[in-house]
Each structure stands twice: as C-alpha cells, then as structure tokens.
Design an enzyme around this catalytic site. Structure first.
Site, short mmCIF file in Angstrom:
data_model
loop_
_atom_site.label_atom_id
_atom_site.label_comp_id
_atom_site.label_asym_id
_atom_site.label_seq_id
_atom_site.Cartn_x
_atom_site.Cartn_y
_atom_site.Cartn_z
N LYS A 107 14.38 9.93 20.49
CA LYS A 107 14.74 11.39 19.74
C LYS A 107 16.38 11.46 19.59
CE LYS A 107 10.75 13.34 19.41
NZ LYS A 107 10.31 13.77 17.96
N SER A 128 10.26 22.00 23.12
CA SER A 128 10.27 22.16 24.78
C SER A 128 10.49 20.53 25.22
CB SER A 128 9.36 22.86 25.25
OG SER A 128 7.75 22.23 24.74
N GLU A 154 -1.91 6.26 18.32
CA GLU A 154 -2.19 7.77 18.78
C GLU A 154 -3.22 7.98 19.79
OE1 GLU A 154 -1.95 10.42 14.70
OE2 GLU A 154 -3.81 9.21 14.89
N GLY A 175 -5.88 13.28 19.33
CA GLY A 175 -4.93 13.82 18.23
C GLY A 175 -4.66 12.86 17.30
N ASP A 180 -4.75 12.89 14.03
CA ASP A 180 -4.48 13.30 12.74
C ASP A 180 -4.01 12.19 11.70
OD1 ASP A 180 -2.52 13.88 14.76
OD2 ASP A 180 -1.17 14.52 12.93
N SER A 221 8.75 4.36 23.58
CA SER A 221 9.64 5.56 23.19
C SER A 221 10.41 6.37 23.85
CB SER A 221 8.77 6.44 22.02
OG SER A 221 7.90 6.91 22.79
#
Lengths: 333, 333
Positions: free
Chosen positions: B57, B82, B208, B212, B214, B308
């Site tokens: 990130k 968060s 994924e 989840g 999607d 990651s």
C-alpha cells in the site's frame, strides 16, 4: 595458559566458504529502521533462518561431510540429534551422494522426523529415558563403519559454521560488534575466527539463555564448567558444558557473554514476527533479545547479528508468543 | 464494449517507479525448493510484506501524495482506513513533508492506531455502527481543504501499486503467469498494466476469498456486480464491489480469478511461516493458497507471486494458525 595450535584458522573458514559456494544459500542481510531506533545502532541481521534446512547447521555439516575420503563416503555418515543438525547432516549426505543414519529419540517431534526422512536419511530411534544416544551412535558407527558428524565439536563443523559471519562481513564491511547465539559454541568459534581475522577490533558477543549459561561461567573461570541440564525454551542452547574444541577458541576470541531470559526471548521472537516479518526460533532470537533488552554491555555503531535459525512450527510459536506478557500489556494500557 | 482511454498506462507505472526509487524498499524475491516441488513450477515470491508499513500500500499512497500540488501539500491529506492504507498514507505524508488525517473506527485495533500515530498522523474516530466514514472523510476534506487519498480507486494509486510487479519482472525476467491478490483491484490493475506491457503473453491471475468473489462475478458478467459484505479472514479483501476505475482495467487485462477458502488461506499462512520463514497476513497469503490448493487453472513454467503484506500480529496468527486443521492432522496420522 598454553599456546597450542588453534583447532581452526581463518583459512579453514575461507576453505569452507569455497566448498559451500552454490550449495548453501547466501542468506540475505536484513535491516529495520525500527530496530535501529530501539537499539541506538545500525543493526545488520544475517538471516540463517533462510538457510537450507532453516538453520546455519547446514554449513558445518556440509563442510564436514565434504572432507570425508571416498572410502568414508562409500560407507556413509551418522549423527545423533533431534534438532536442526539431524536435517543438516541428512541433506549434506544427500547432496554429496552418500547415506546418513540419524539417531533420534522415539518421541522426537513428528515434523522433525519427517523432514529428516524427507532428505533420505535412515532414522534409528532410542528410548531417551533408558538408552544412551552416544553409545548407540558409537555402536552404529563402529558396526557399519560410518563417519560420525558431531554437531559442533569438530574443526570442519566449526569452520563451516563460521562462514555465516564471513559472508556477513564480506557483504557489509567493518562492524563494531558481532552478536552470536551460543549453544555448544561452534557457530561463535567459527564466526569469531573469521571476524577477528578480518577486523581485529571487532567486539564478539555471545548470547546464552540465562538458565544455560555454561559458557559464560566457563569463560569467567577460564576452564569448562559443567552445569545441570538447563530448562529453557531455547532448545538449541540447552547444553550443560562447552565443547572441548570450541571452548579454547572462544576463551581466546569471545569478549562477552550476555544472558537472556525466556521472556526476553519470547519478546524478541514476537518483535521479529511483527516488525521484521520473519520467523525466528527461540535460540535464533537470543541475540535480538539481548540487544532489545539491553543485556549486553553498551554497544554503538554497526552491529552484526547472526539470526541462526527459524525452525519453530506454528503451534509452538502460538504457545510461546500467542499471548502478550502481562507486564507489557499493562505497560501499554 | 467501449474503447475509452485506460485510466493508467505502462508509462504511469514507470513514472511511479522513478518517484519511489530510494523511498520504497526494493523488496526481495524469495524462492523455495519445497514450494516449487509442491506447485510443479518455478515460483518467485515478490515479498511486499517486507515493504515499508508492511504492505504494498505504501507504493500507491506515496505515488499519489507525491503528485499533489504545493498548495495541496501545504493543506494536507486525508484517508479513511483501519488497515494498511492508513499507515501507508500517514508515512507517505510524513516523507513528503505534509500532514495526514486518518478516519478510523473507534474500535480499530490499538496496534494499527498506534502505528498510524507513530507516523505522525492525526486520527479522527467514528462509530462504525452509527456513522458513515465516507461522509466523515468528505466533510473533513471539504472543511480543512484536505486531499483525499483513496485506497485503490485512483490512477496514481493503481500506478504506484503496479510498481511491485514491475520490479519483480525487471529482476527475474519473463514469467508465464503472475498471481496477485484482489481486493479493490488496484494492485492487480497496476500489476497487470506493467506485466502485459512487458510480456503480452503473461497470464494474470487474481485471487479472492471465495466469500468475497465480487471481482470474479463481475468479470464473468462483464460489469461491476455487488455482493453482500463478505465474512472472511482476509480483511484486506472484504470488499463488496470492484472499484469504478480498477474494474475496466481488470476486465481488459485479467485472465482468471481463483477463489480460495479461509482454511486454504490459513494453510498457506502456516506454510509461509514454517517453510519459507516469513510472516504473511491472510490477504497476502491468498495467491500462495491458490497455488498450493490447486485452485487456479493449471499453470507451469515460471510463476510470479505478489506476497502483498505481512501485517498480522502474533496473537491473531496464533488464533488463525496455532492449531492444525483436523483433516490435515488426521491425514498425516
């Protein structure tokens, strides 16, 4: 004081490094801003937890097996160990085209046994309450003509283990101090031999669990002192007397032995996990524990650390580190 | 089908890499013989768990903050998160000499809050049961004139995140496949943009949590499909709809989405811990989980994996991985 020939010289460590080239991993050197800030020095972590078999032991075992004669290699090798040395000898034997017999207690952890068998070794078990592994190992070796590879008390093992420090110093240059875990004393004997040859002014600091401080007592006494078998989570350092060959080297070259408690080791393992993102076994975490808890004499400048191994399974890690120490928790509350 | 301009190009990823040079860590690429044997391919692990703030990130956040005008930097930045994005924006702001306000739920883990404050950010809390963080973030940004840095749905964020794959490919050369975790889709959008520009034949596989999925559903439908907020241990991927800007990129460039179960993620975390000696958080372990559990279409040759992040504390790891799965235990018995 005697001035006998030392069992190993810097040339032995360099020769071992040549033999290990392309066989052992050249393990990474990690750094952490957080760690530097906490210790107040630049800390360089030589990560032998990323070594083959997960520990520095492979360096010594491979060097020792590689020195055997073709006749010895044709007959095979033996070792007694329930820990990292077992896997190290098994893998070294396989890499060098010979066979290994490992003497292990019947109740050794299944994962260690499976890993050793996975490298193609034959396992011979004994009952640790009624049988003597040294006698069994000696009898096996005699009967089958096997070469016994000791875990630390052998010049080729010490020299091989010392390549960890040699590689670190080659990569990062001069250091003010080198901090190394001490069990039987092979890793620090080889490491100190390399370090003091390259940089005579370097301070070599060993770290022992405080319950198993046989080397600290022995260095203070100037002779090998035996203690009761220690109870500590640092299973790689639960030894009761320094090695016969390692001790004179360490008496000459080691500047200080720092003791650490099991709680300090747990905190260091948790720090390595949460901040460094690496897995370190209890013995491998003792140098970090000493630095983070201020158990060494003050050190500054550039400090090398041998992170000696990472063989702890998730279940044991959870038991050791899954709950924060109460005093720390309330301290942060 | 439309042929609109893509929100990011390979040049954007390269520009981001230039900005990140000397600021982000050039994280190591690890390999494991055991992993290669289990997967039946050469697996190269790009270890963003060793990145600053412990996750990829930072790459996107820093790139985005670095593109702000001097006027924007003088006023400061804001983010709501968060998780890892909070720390990433806080550190990027500090590195670039500006201030950050992070909107976090009142009940965010103390460790995440402390880490974010440690980077100098101001924390604004909200009650996640009664208040809307997006409204709070927008109000704050408007009131104080702050630039809002989104976690994935922004071209500079995507481009910065894609530098993880760019670095990997620069270091290891051509790959047959690249396996990347998918949450909001920024990491895979940036990574696929770089990977397909360098090697058009590379297969880009997203992973994924199956609860989840999607993005998997959305790619199958050819449009963004919303699902109920998923329950999964992979907290970085608990999203209910793909990003508005990331989705069209992924629709064009992603070849496959593999779903993994929470148990498969746990096993992969434990494998990383015990065999690779590295700490990987649940979302970061999903590509390993997919490869180890055979959840992707068959892959061979050379496979790159973006690991990651590694932000899981010892207590949570102990809860997730401290006990072996029953079926595995009995399977080995």
């Amino acid at each position: 004081m005697t001035t006998s020939t030392p069992p190993i010289t810097f040339d032995d460590v360099r020769d071992a490094a040549t033999r290990l080239e392309g066989v052992a991993h050249r393990t990474p050197v990690l750094r952490s801003r957080t760690l530097d800030a906490l210790v107040g020095a630049e800390v360089l972590l030589k990560c032998e937890n990323f070594q083959r078999v997960g520990a520095f032991k492979f360096r010594g075992a491979y060097n020792a097996v590689s020195r055997l004669t073709p006749e010895q290699l044709a007959r095979g090798v033996a070792a007694y160990s329930s820990g990292n040395h077992a896997q190290a000898v098994a893998l070294a034997a396989r890499e060098l085209g010979t066979t290994a017999v490992i003497v292990m207690p019947e109740d050794a952890p299944r994962s260690k046994r499976a890993a050793t068998e996975g490298y193609g070794a034959e396992i011979v078990t004994y009952d640790r309450y009624t049988e003597d592994r040294i006698a069994i190992g000696a009898a096996l070796a005699a009967e089958r003509g096997l070469a016994l590879i000791p875990p630390y008390d052998h010049p080729h093992v010490m020299a091989g283990q010392g390549t960890a420090a040699l590689e670190l110093l080659e990569e990062v240059g001069e250091l003010d101090a080198l901090v190394v875990p001490v069990g039987g004393g092979g890793l620090i004997a080889g490491s100190a031999t390399a370090a003091k040859a390259l940089h005579p002014g370097i301070r070599v600091i060993g770290v022992e669990p405080e319950a198993g401080d046989d080397t600290r007592r022995s260095l203070a006494a100037g002779r090998r002192v035996e203690i009761p078998v220690p109870h500590t989570i640092a299973d790689g350092q639960a030894l009761h007397i320094p090695g016969e060959l390692t001790f004179p080297v360490n008496l000459r070259l080691v500047d200080e032995i720092a003791p650490v408690s099991d709680d300090e080791i747990r905190d260091a393992m948790r720090f390595a996990f949460e901040r460094l993102k690496i897995v370190v076994e209890p013995s491998g975490a003792t140098p970090l524990a000493a630095l983070l808890s201020g158990r060494t004499a003050p050190v500054a400048g550039r400090i090398g650390v041998i992170v000696s191994g990472g063989n702890v399974d998730a279940e044991r890690f959870a038991l050791l580190c899954g709950e924060r120490r109460r005093n720390l928790r309330s301290g942060h509350g």
